[in-house]
Design a protein around this motif. Sequence first.
Motif, PDB file in Angstrom:
ATOM      1  N   GLN A 273     -57.995 -17.648 -19.397  1.00 36.76           N
ATOM      2  CA  GLN A 273     -56.841 -17.458 -19.817  1.00 36.76           C
ATOM      3  C   GLN A 273     -55.831 -18.182 -19.134  1.00 36.76           C
ATOM      4  OE1 GLN A 273     -55.511 -13.248 -21.062  1.00 36.76           O
ATOM      5  NE2 GLN A 273     -57.498 -12.551 -20.232  1.00 36.76           N
ATOM      6  N   ASP A 274     -55.971 -18.354 -17.764  1.00 37.84           N
ATOM      7  CA  ASP A 274     -54.791 -18.895 -17.072  1.00 37.84           C
ATOM      8  C   ASP A 274     -55.032 -20.378 -17.205  1.00 37.84           C
ATOM      9  OD1 ASP A 274     -53.063 -18.101 -14.890  1.00 37.84           O
ATOM     10  OD2 ASP A 274     -54.029 -19.421 -13.620  1.00 37.84           O
ATOM     11  N   ILE A 275     -56.278 -20.942 -17.292  1.00 40.19           N
ATOM     12  CA  ILE A 275     -56.235 -22.310 -17.627  1.00 40.19           C
ATOM     13  C   ILE A 275     -55.816 -22.536 -18.939  1.00 40.19           C
ATOM     14  CG2 ILE A 275     -58.077 -23.971 -18.227  1.00 40.19           C
ATOM     15  CD1 ILE A 275     -59.865 -22.619 -16.023  1.00 40.19           C
ATOM     16  N   LEU A 276     -56.185 -21.726 -19.911  1.00 35.46           N
ATOM     17  CA  LEU A 276     -55.396 -22.223 -21.142  1.00 35.46           C
ATOM     18  C   LEU A 276     -53.730 -22.136 -21.355  1.00 35.46           C
ATOM     19  CD1 LEU A 276     -57.844 -20.461 -23.903  1.00 35.46           C
ATOM     20  CD2 LEU A 276     -57.751 -22.875 -22.945  1.00 35.46           C
ATOM     21  N   HIS A 277     -53.358 -20.972 -20.547  1.00 33.33           N
ATOM     22  CA  HIS A 277     -51.855 -21.014 -20.389  1.00 33.33           C
ATOM     23  C   HIS A 277     -51.307 -22.114 -19.725  1.00 33.33           C
ATOM     24  CE1 HIS A 277     -47.958 -18.765 -19.355  1.00 33.33           C
ATOM     25  NE2 HIS A 277     -48.328 -19.479 -18.076  1.00 33.33           N
ATOM     26  N   SER A 278     -51.819 -22.572 -18.737  1.00 39.70           N
ATOM     27  CA  SER A 278     -51.353 -23.821 -17.977  1.00 39.70           C
ATOM     28  C   SER A 278     -51.506 -25.063 -18.856  1.00 39.70           C
ATOM     29  CB  SER A 278     -52.211 -24.064 -16.753  1.00 39.70           C
ATOM     30  OG  SER A 278     -52.095 -23.040 -15.910  1.00 39.70           O
ATOM     31  N   TYR A 279     -52.587 -25.235 -19.572  1.00 39.90           N
ATOM     32  CA  TYR A 279     -52.701 -26.279 -20.554  1.00 39.90           C
ATOM     33  C   TYR A 279     -51.674 -26.395 -21.458  1.00 39.90           C
ATOM     34  CZ  TYR A 279     -54.538 -29.330 -23.984  1.00 39.90           C
ATOM     35  OH  TYR A 279     -54.501 -30.477 -25.175  1.00 39.90           O
ATOM     36  N   ARG A 280     -51.257 -25.134 -22.023  1.00 39.81           N
ATOM     37  CA  ARG A 280     -50.239 -25.104 -23.261  1.00 39.81           C
ATOM     38  C   ARG A 280     -48.981 -25.398 -22.649  1.00 39.81           C
ATOM     39  NH1 ARG A 280     -50.558 -26.783 -27.014  1.00 39.81           N
ATOM     40  NH2 ARG A 280     -51.990 -25.492 -28.032  1.00 39.81           N
ATOM     41  N   ALA A 281     -48.471 -24.898 -21.482  1.00 40.66           N
ATOM     42  CA  ALA A 281     -47.529 -25.088 -20.744  1.00 40.66           C
ATOM     43  C   ALA A 281     -47.283 -26.416 -20.387  1.00 40.66           C
ATOM     44  CB  ALA A 281     -47.254 -24.094 -19.428  1.00 40.66           C
ATOM     45  N   GLU A 282     -48.320 -27.273 -20.031  1.00 42.15           N
ATOM     46  CA  GLU A 282     -48.039 -28.403 -19.488  1.00 42.15           C
ATOM     47  C   GLU A 282     -48.222 -29.738 -20.728  1.00 42.15           C
ATOM     48  OE1 GLU A 282     -51.109 -28.833 -16.640  1.00 42.15           O
ATOM     49  OE2 GLU A 282     -50.123 -27.529 -15.222  1.00 42.15           O
ATOM     50  N   HIS A 283     -48.797 -29.060 -21.794  1.00 41.32           N
ATOM     51  CA  HIS A 283     -49.100 -30.082 -22.678  1.00 41.32           C
ATOM     52  C   HIS A 283     -48.601 -29.269 -23.949  1.00 41.32           C
ATOM     53  CE1 HIS A 283     -51.301 -32.684 -20.151  1.00 41.32           C
ATOM     54  NE2 HIS A 283     -51.865 -31.542 -19.441  1.00 41.32           N
ATOM     55  N   PRO A 284     -47.389 -29.103 -24.337  1.00 38.53           N
ATOM     56  CA  PRO A 284     -46.862 -28.090 -25.417  1.00 38.53           C
ATOM     57  C   PRO A 284     -47.311 -28.763 -26.815  1.00 38.53           C
ATOM     58  CG  PRO A 284     -45.166 -29.144 -24.402  1.00 38.53           C
ATOM     59  CD  PRO A 284     -46.251 -29.384 -23.449  1.00 38.53           C
ATOM     60  N   GLN A 285     -47.452 -30.116 -26.768  1.00 37.94           N
ATOM     61  CA  GLN A 285     -47.872 -30.481 -28.041  1.00 37.94           C
ATOM     62  C   GLN A 285     -49.303 -31.173 -28.097  1.00 37.94           C
ATOM     63  OE1 GLN A 285     -45.503 -30.843 -30.145  1.00 37.94           O
ATOM     64  NE2 GLN A 285     -44.011 -29.817 -28.570  1.00 37.94           N
ATOM     65  N   GLY A 286     -49.902 -30.685 -27.351  1.00 41.23           N
ATOM     66  CA  GLY A 286     -51.524 -31.147 -27.207  1.00 41.23           C
ATOM     67  C   GLY A 286     -52.311 -30.237 -27.863  1.00 41.23           C
ATOM     68  N   ALA A 287     -53.122 -30.845 -28.852  1.00 38.16           N
ATOM     69  CA  ALA A 287     -54.084 -29.877 -29.628  1.00 38.16           C
ATOM     70  C   ALA A 287     -55.165 -29.411 -28.768  1.00 38.16           C
ATOM     71  CB  ALA A 287     -54.689 -30.984 -30.728  1.00 38.16           C
ATOM     72  N   TRP A 288     -55.738 -28.409 -29.085  1.00 33.30           N
ATOM     73  CA  TRP A 288     -56.828 -27.735 -28.477  1.00 33.30           C
ATOM     74  C   TRP A 288     -58.015 -28.881 -28.291  1.00 33.30           C
ATOM     75  CZ3 TRP A 288     -55.335 -24.261 -25.420  1.00 33.30           C
ATOM     76  CH2 TRP A 288     -54.363 -23.310 -25.849  1.00 33.30           C
ATOM     77  N   THR A 289     -58.004 -29.528 -29.264  1.00 35.13           N
ATOM     78  CA  THR A 289     -59.337 -30.475 -29.468  1.00 35.13           C
ATOM     79  C   THR A 289     -59.319 -31.570 -28.451  1.00 35.13           C
ATOM     80  OG1 THR A 289     -58.292 -31.644 -31.296  1.00 35.13           O
ATOM     81  CG2 THR A 289     -60.071 -29.952 -31.897  1.00 35.13           C
ATOM     82  N   THR A 290     -57.948 -31.901 -27.954  1.00 33.50           N
ATOM     83  CA  THR A 290     -57.931 -32.915 -26.932  1.00 33.50           C
ATOM     84  C   THR A 290     -58.030 -32.277 -25.739  1.00 33.50           C
ATOM     85  OG1 THR A 290     -55.554 -32.778 -27.037  1.00 33.50           O
ATOM     86  CG2 THR A 290     -56.412 -34.449 -28.752  1.00 33.50           C
ATOM     87  N   MET A 291     -58.163 -31.271 -25.453  1.00 35.46           N
ATOM     88  CA  MET A 291     -57.957 -30.420 -24.064  1.00 35.46           C
ATOM     89  C   MET A 291     -59.009 -31.061 -23.229  1.00 35.46           C
ATOM     90  SD  MET A 291     -57.909 -26.383 -23.198  1.00 35.46           S
ATOM     91  CE  MET A 291     -59.299 -26.126 -24.260  1.00 35.46           C
ATOM     92  N   PRO A 292     -60.458 -31.665 -23.546  1.00 40.98           N
ATOM     93  CA  PRO A 292     -61.010 -32.192 -22.605  1.00 40.98           C
ATOM     94  C   PRO A 292     -60.682 -33.615 -22.080  1.00 40.98           C
ATOM     95  CG  PRO A 292     -62.443 -31.474 -24.596  1.00 40.98           C
ATOM     96  CD  PRO A 292     -60.877 -31.445 -24.762  1.00 40.98           C
ATOM     97  N   GLU A 293     -59.838 -34.124 -22.683  1.00 38.03           N
ATOM     98  CA  GLU A 293     -59.201 -35.253 -22.083  1.00 38.03           C
ATOM     99  C   GLU A 293     -58.332 -35.018 -20.860  1.00 38.03           C
ATOM    100  OE1 GLU A 293     -57.299 -37.348 -25.073  1.00 38.03           O
ATOM    101  OE2 GLU A 293     -58.720 -37.192 -26.526  1.00 38.03           O
ATOM    102  N   MET A 294     -57.779 -33.822 -20.709  1.00 36.64           N
ATOM    103  CA  MET A 294     -56.748 -33.450 -19.743  1.00 36.64           C
ATOM    104  C   MET A 294     -57.232 -32.541 -18.575  1.00 36.64           C
ATOM    105  SD  MET A 294     -54.200 -35.575 -20.333  1.00 36.64           S
ATOM    106  CE  MET A 294     -53.408 -35.015 -19.211  1.00 36.64           C
ATOM    107  N   ILE A 295     -58.393 -31.786 -18.883  1.00 38.38           N
ATOM    108  CA  ILE A 295     -58.931 -30.809 -17.887  1.00 38.38           C
ATOM    109  C   ILE A 295     -60.504 -30.809 -18.023  1.00 38.38           C
ATOM    110  CG2 ILE A 295     -56.840 -29.379 -18.121  1.00 38.38           C
ATOM    111  CD1 ILE A 295     -58.611 -27.440 -19.709  1.00 38.38           C
ATOM    112  N   CYS A 296     -60.973 -30.295 -17.160  1.00 36.12           N
ATOM    113  CA  CYS A 296     -62.570 -29.976 -17.153  1.00 36.12           C
ATOM    114  C   CYS A 296     -62.708 -28.799 -16.261  1.00 36.12           C
ATOM    115  CB  CYS A 296     -63.516 -31.042 -16.671  1.00 36.12           C
ATOM    116  SG  CYS A 296     -63.181 -31.631 -14.830  1.00 36.12           S
ATOM    117  N   ILE A 297     -63.843 -28.112 -16.308  1.00 39.10           N
ATOM    118  CA  ILE A 297     -64.059 -26.639 -15.603  1.00 39.10           C
ATOM    119  C   ILE A 297     -65.559 -26.884 -14.998  1.00 39.10           C
ATOM    120  CG2 ILE A 297     -64.481 -24.364 -15.633  1.00 39.10           C
ATOM    121  CD1 ILE A 297     -62.593 -24.531 -18.410  1.00 39.10           C
TER     122      ILE A 297
END
Length: 803
Positions: A273-297
Amino acid sequence: MSATRSVPAGSTGVAHPGKRSEAPAAAIVQPEEVFRAAVASTRSRLAKMMEESNAFIVSRGYKRAYVLSLEYSFGRQFEKVITDLEAEEEYRDAIESFGSKQDMVFSVEPDCVSYSNCGLAAAALLDAAASANLPVQGFGLRLQTERDEASEAPGSDPWEVKSDQQHRVHFGGRTEMYNDDCGHMRVRWVACDTAVATAQDTAVTGCGTTHVVPFRRWMAECAEEISFQDFSEARVLRALEVAQWMRDINTSGSDSAEMRLRQQYFFCSASIQDILHSYRAEHPQGAWTTMPEMICIQLYESQTALAIPELMRLLVDVEMLPWDEAWAVVSKLFFYTAFSVQAEAQNRCPVEVMRRVLPRHLQIIEEINHRFLDDARRVWGDVPKTWQLSLFEEGSVKRVRMDHLAVLASGKVTGVSELHSDLVRDRLFQGFHHWAGEHDNWYKFTTITSGASPRFWLHCANPPLSQLITQAVGCDEWLTEFGRLDQLREWEADAGFQEDWWSVKNLAKKRVADWVRTKMGIRVVPAWLFDLQVMAKGERPVLMFLLFIVQRYLAIKATSPNDRIHQFPVRRVCLMANSCGEGGARMASLQGVVQRVAGVVNCDDDVTGFLKMVVVEQPALSVVQMLVPAADLAEHLCLAGSENLSATVIPSVLNGGRLISALDGVTGEIHREASGCAAVFEFGCREAQVEQARAASALQGREMHEVVATCCQAFDTGAFGDECRGVVRELLCNQEGVLSDDSLLLHDFPAYLRAQALADSEFTQPLVWASRSVQAVAGMGRFSSDRTATEYASEVWGLRTVV
């Protein structure tokens, strides 16, 4: 943003405790007060550095890696932090101005008594990521530990800052089917219990850099306060039950499958939940499908595998992504580090427990399994090798294979040594390796050998050796450029340097001798050979070392007093510093025997001038950090191919110790890189020979080695007390009472005695021993955790260095 920076002179910011700003310079302040003041001021500056590092990463659009591990074993941090900040002199002067000594202030920091190989490796990875300026963040579980008692506020770590970030984590309940606004069938999880995950943040510093890695740990709190006035009796009892398992989530060591599942899920859900919250805050226009370009776990061990169905649930049920799109995202985000090579140690959760605690996640895992096996059947058919890939283990109790789930969803699966990776690929997950090959992904399984932190295990643990290496190399840059240790080869034949090396080792041994005398009342001589076993797991290593000590004791007793000095020119201090709380009844029985043998050995006037035995129960990490530099010989006695990683093997060699070991995992790589026999006294089967040796043992019948039989007879006749009668013989038998050698202890013991005799022979030549010790350390450049982190960044995560 500057990648490196030294702390300016006088910038320590150590506030005077107790608001005594007008006190004279000679005023003496208690070390505890100095520690609290120093940590408080340093912690504030680190929090600002962490904020600046994060802002810089976000502004420049760096891809970030998140490391998920339930355990992190950092140990005491004060000395490391001021080393990283290059502010040792400034802090020493500030501390001395209060009438305290730096070592005394370091020693009052709460210690770490709960640690593991995995936890030490995870902590080393974050430390190395900070030193290498990598955009990484760690997540862990904030368990109630020994640090709490010395904190300024109950339940807090002295280096932590409480965050405002919270997430609600749900358990239990049921699932419902419904149609969304577009008429698509959806699933809704109606949970009945809720916990609140609250965050505690720590800044992990890097050596000589302003870059800081955030480390966030979660604690469970009740979602609502219990009201005894508003609730019925049944509701109050239910609320108290929830409060109890909430406390259990914050406590380590539960034996309950349900409690372990709740604990693992609580951690995974809060982190995702925290990772998704940070991703959305840092990339408000980014689609979920492009998330692997910006983060990995990165998942450390299969206890974190629930992060996979949790992310699927959030993407499918909450964000309304189609299943295939969500799975495409998940399978690109995750990577997995496998630590254990033992099939019985893999994480298995009973299906009925998961159905009760996480009904929606069980459905998601079932759907993942169904789709995966359908794909496998289309390629291979409905055959055994297809069924073996299932995420479920059939049997009297059906279980979820968490390790299979982690492997299936991860883009890469890494082992922690070359041999370990081979076993992970070819023994544990051979079917998944073949399946990856069907998709031209033969590199899914890879190796990143775990390293040790040179700052923690050498510079802070053994300052005299660190200074000697710096003098020999000509600078202290080897602390971050470990390959520079190779320059020590120029000194290995220098008699003066050998004497200095020997003197440094004796300083470490004297420190341990003083500690043993103070804490245990046992007098040991620093000039003796210090033979150390620490963090050993399982019966074989402990029992093998114990039998060696007993046979030496009996041999000394059997030798006339006039001949002992000639037959035993090498005196030994045998130190056993193992965890006493693991392994069940058999290990508890073995630990009891160890204690009784030590009592007999140390009180026998016939052997007291030749052999001492020191047993340290449940040693704190700072004690391990003290013992390792003192070891002349480090015992690593697991069966080849049976142990993934011992966190003290590399530090032992880094500090000039030599290993006595089978070539298992990382010890084989050390043998290859660090001048072979200079680093390792090898004995026993290699991994490729294990099954053949077992088969030969079964065909020929199992017989005790003569020395082992003599030791057993001594136990059986009461030489070490009535409590020990028959115990060792029982430990050499299986549960049916039949002599068994599945661990190949009996097979390997003669070779082990020969290796010990060779160590004795070489120890009688101090300068030769010192020369080979220098050779070994010179070859350890590859075994830094900094190299581990940079390999993860380049070969797995695809990260750029923050510059």
